[in-house]
Design a protein around this motif. Structure first.
Motif, PDB file in Angstrom:
ATOM      1  N   ALA A   1       0.853  -1.185   0.000  1.00 39.83           N
ATOM      2  CA  ALA A   1       0.000   0.000   0.000  1.00 39.83           C
ATOM      3  C   ALA A   1       0.892   1.239   0.000  1.00 39.83           C
ATOM      4  O   ALA A   1       2.021   1.202   0.484  1.00 39.83           O
ATOM      5  N   TYR A   2       0.378   2.341  -0.563  1.00 38.77           N
ATOM      6  CA  TYR A   2       1.141   3.591  -0.539  1.00 38.77           C
ATOM      7  C   TYR A   2       0.201   4.765  -0.299  1.00 38.77           C
ATOM      8  O   TYR A   2      -0.789   4.930  -1.017  1.00 38.77           O
ATOM      9  N   ILE A   3       0.534   5.567   0.713  1.00 41.57           N
ATOM     10  CA  ILE A   3      -0.245   6.746   1.070  1.00 41.57           C
ATOM     11  C   ILE A   3       0.610   7.984   0.856  1.00 41.57           C
ATOM     12  O   ILE A   3       1.773   8.025   1.270  1.00 41.57           O
ATOM     13  N   ASP A   4       0.043   8.982   0.197  1.00 44.52           N
ATOM     14  CA  ASP A   4       0.740  10.258   0.002  1.00 44.52           C
ATOM     15  C   ASP A   4       1.250  10.763   1.356  1.00 44.52           C
ATOM     16  O   ASP A   4       0.529  10.760   2.353  1.00 44.52           O
ATOM     17  N   LYS A   5       2.505  11.175   1.399  1.00 50.06           N
ATOM     18  CA  LYS A   5       3.131  11.588   2.656  1.00 50.06           C
ATOM     19  C   LYS A   5       2.377  12.720   3.340  1.00 50.06           C
ATOM     20  O   LYS A   5       2.411  12.854   4.563  1.00 50.06           O
ATOM     21  N   ARG A   6       1.694  13.535   2.564  1.00 47.83           N
ATOM     22  CA  ARG A   6       0.953  14.651   3.142  1.00 47.83           C
ATOM     23  C   ARG A   6      -0.298  14.198   3.892  1.00 47.83           C
ATOM     24  O   ARG A   6      -0.936  14.996   4.583  1.00 47.83           O
ATOM     25  N   MET A   7      -0.643  12.908   3.765  1.00 45.48           N
ATOM     26  CA  MET A   7      -1.801  12.362   4.467  1.00 45.48           C
ATOM     27  C   MET A   7      -1.393  11.617   5.738  1.00 45.48           C
ATOM     28  O   MET A   7      -2.210  10.922   6.336  1.00 45.48           O
ATOM     29  N   ASN A   8      -0.138  11.761   6.173  1.00 45.07           N
ATOM     30  CA  ASN A   8       0.362  10.999   7.318  1.00 45.07           C
ATOM     31  C   ASN A   8      -0.450  11.228   8.589  1.00 45.07           C
ATOM     32  O   ASN A   8      -0.757  10.290   9.324  1.00 45.07           O
ATOM     33  N   LEU A   9      -0.776  12.486   8.887  1.00 47.65           N
ATOM     34  CA  LEU A   9      -1.536  12.773  10.102  1.00 47.65           C
ATOM     35  C   LEU A   9      -2.917  12.140  10.033  1.00 47.65           C
ATOM     36  O   LEU A   9      -3.405  11.572  11.018  1.00 47.65           O
ATOM     37  N   SER A  10      -3.547  12.221   8.876  1.00 45.62           N
ATOM     38  CA  SER A  10      -4.854  11.598   8.696  1.00 45.62           C
ATOM     39  C   SER A  10      -4.754  10.084   8.821  1.00 45.62           C
ATOM     40  O   SER A  10      -5.635   9.438   9.395  1.00 45.62           O
ATOM     41  N   PHE A  11      -3.663   9.516   8.292  1.00 42.61           N
ATOM     42  CA  PHE A  11      -3.490   8.069   8.375  1.00 42.61           C
ATOM     43  C   PHE A  11      -3.337   7.622   9.834  1.00 42.61           C
ATOM     44  O   PHE A  11      -3.920   6.616  10.252  1.00 42.61           O
ATOM     45  N   LYS A  12      -2.589   8.376  10.610  1.00 44.75           N
ATOM     46  CA  LYS A  12      -2.420   8.045  12.032  1.00 44.75           C
ATOM     47  C   LYS A  12      -3.757   8.120  12.760  1.00 44.75           C
ATOM     48  O   LYS A  12      -4.048   7.301  13.633  1.00 44.75           O
ATOM     49  N   GLU A  13      -4.573   9.100  12.386  1.00 47.77           N
ATOM     50  CA  GLU A  13      -5.895   9.217  12.999  1.00 47.77           C
ATOM     51  C   GLU A  13      -6.773   8.040  12.599  1.00 47.77           C
ATOM     52  O   GLU A  13      -7.511   7.490  13.416  1.00 47.77           O
ATOM     53  N   TYR A  14      -6.672   7.642  11.330  1.00 42.87           N
ATOM     54  CA  TYR A  14      -7.446   6.499  10.855  1.00 42.87           C
ATOM     55  C   TYR A  14      -7.058   5.227  11.603  1.00 42.87           C
ATOM     56  O   TYR A  14      -7.912   4.478  12.077  1.00 42.87           O
ATOM     57  N   VAL A  15      -5.778   5.004  11.726  1.00 38.56           N
ATOM     58  CA  VAL A  15      -5.294   3.805  12.405  1.00 38.56           C
ATOM     59  C   VAL A  15      -5.696   3.805  13.872  1.00 38.56           C
ATOM     60  O   VAL A  15      -6.037   2.764  14.437  1.00 38.56           O
ATOM     61  N   SER A  16      -5.702   4.980  14.506  1.00 40.29           N
ATOM     62  CA  SER A  16      -6.034   5.058  15.931  1.00 40.29           C
ATOM     63  C   SER A  16      -7.484   4.679  16.198  1.00 40.29           C
ATOM     64  O   SER A  16      -7.846   4.313  17.318  1.00 40.29           O
ATOM     65  N   ASP A  17      -8.340   4.758  15.162  1.00 39.83           N
ATOM     66  CA  ASP A  17      -9.756   4.444  15.335  1.00 39.83           C
ATOM     67  C   ASP A  17     -10.076   2.971  15.098  1.00 39.83           C
ATOM     68  O   ASP A  17     -11.212   2.559  15.285  1.00 39.83           O
ATOM     69  N   ILE A  18      -9.089   2.193  14.684  1.00 40.44           N
ATOM     70  CA  ILE A  18      -9.331   0.770  14.428  1.00 40.44           C
ATOM     71  C   ILE A  18      -9.533   0.036  15.743  1.00 40.44           C
ATOM     72  O   ILE A  18      -8.722   0.143  16.665  1.00 40.44           O
ATOM     73  N   GLU A  19     -10.601  -0.697  15.824  1.00 38.57           N
ATOM     74  CA  GLU A  19     -10.904  -1.416  17.069  1.00 38.57           C
ATOM     75  C   GLU A  19      -9.986  -2.618  17.260  1.00 38.57           C
ATOM     76  O   GLU A  19      -9.547  -3.245  16.299  1.00 38.57           O
ATOM     77  N   ILE A  20      -9.727  -2.921  18.529  1.00 39.61           N
ATOM     78  CA  ILE A  20      -8.927  -4.102  18.841  1.00 39.61           C
ATOM     79  C   ILE A  20      -9.780  -5.351  18.647  1.00 39.61           C
ATOM     80  O   ILE A  20     -10.871  -5.451  19.202  1.00 39.61           O
ATOM     81  N   PRO A  21      -9.352  -6.287  17.852  1.00 40.97           N
ATOM     82  CA  PRO A  21     -10.139  -7.509  17.615  1.00 40.97           C
ATOM     83  C   PRO A  21     -10.340  -8.300  18.903  1.00 40.97           C
ATOM     84  O   PRO A  21      -9.498  -8.270  19.807  1.00 40.97           O
TER      85      PRO A  21
END
Length: 212
Positions: free
Chosen positions: A126-146
């Motif tokens: 996968a590749y995410i534009d570097k300018r979306m890093n903060l948004s990506f961290k926010e997205y990951v932080s919302d993932i529930e623990i299985p």
């Protein structure tokens, strides 16, 4: 590596500019262009989906990028997808990741990063534009623990998935049948409550099941 690319965007200048960048600076080949999602899907059906990577705009007439992505996931699972868009907001970005897109790039990206992103996605990463890093961290932080933990074997397999390995490559590395890998992935997806390999890798990393 010979990579066949399709560009789907309703702006002619944008399509032609991206095509020129790709073909002038690499060995990649742009084999078709489409001005909307319907035209893209019609081409894939008529030409037996002879494309490896699709660069998709999100906002397009007739069928938008998300509708195209939905069909790709159902019919043409081997095609890798990259959204090339002007949307920097979390709503579109999070929806893209939830939909299983393989890459997310902003349209004013530099050509070096564009080519690098295509190279990474072509390898199964996968590749995410570097300018979306903060948004990506926010997205990951919302993932529930299985609720269920992965087994040792499942952790091995998802680590290979995160590294971009195909099922047959994982089977070779672990000396097991490819069908066994598929069965493990089915259980992994169920445990992590995800629907594709990219989401599984992100979720496993977020919850420290793997270290990549």
């Amino acid at each position: 590596m010979y990579i066949r690319i399709g560009i789907v965007d309703d702006h002619n200048v944008m399509r032609d500019g991206v095509k020129n960048i790709i073909e002038f600076n690499s060995d990649y080949s742009v084999i078709f262009q489409a001005s909307n999602g319907k035209e893209c899907l019609d081409y894939l059906e008529e030409n037996h989906c002879i494309v490896d990577i699709l660069l998709l705009d999100i906002c397009m007439p007739k069928l938008d990028g998300f509708k195209v992505l939905e069909t790709i996931k159902k019919r043409y699972y081997h095609i890798r997808t990259i959204f090339l868009t002007s949307y920097e907001d979390n709503k579109h970005f999070f929806n893209a990741l939830d939909s299983g897109v393989d890459g997310y790039l902003l349209k004013n990206i530099g050509y070096d990063e564009l080519l690098y992103a295509i190279s990474e996605v072509s390898k199964g990463l996968a590749y995410i534009d570097k300018r979306m890093n903060l948004s990506f961290k926010e997205y990951v932080s919302d993932i529930e623990i299985p609720k269920e933990k992965l087994t040792k074997r499942e952790k091995e397999i998802i680590t290979y998935v995160a590294a971009g390995k195909l099922n047959k490559e994982i089977a070779f590395e672990l000396e097991i049948r490819e069908e066994t890998v598929k069965n493990h992935l089915t259980r992994i997806f169920h445990k992590l409550n995800v629907s594709d390999r990219t989401q599984a890798a992100i979720c496993a990393f977020k919850n420290h099941f793997i270290d990549i």
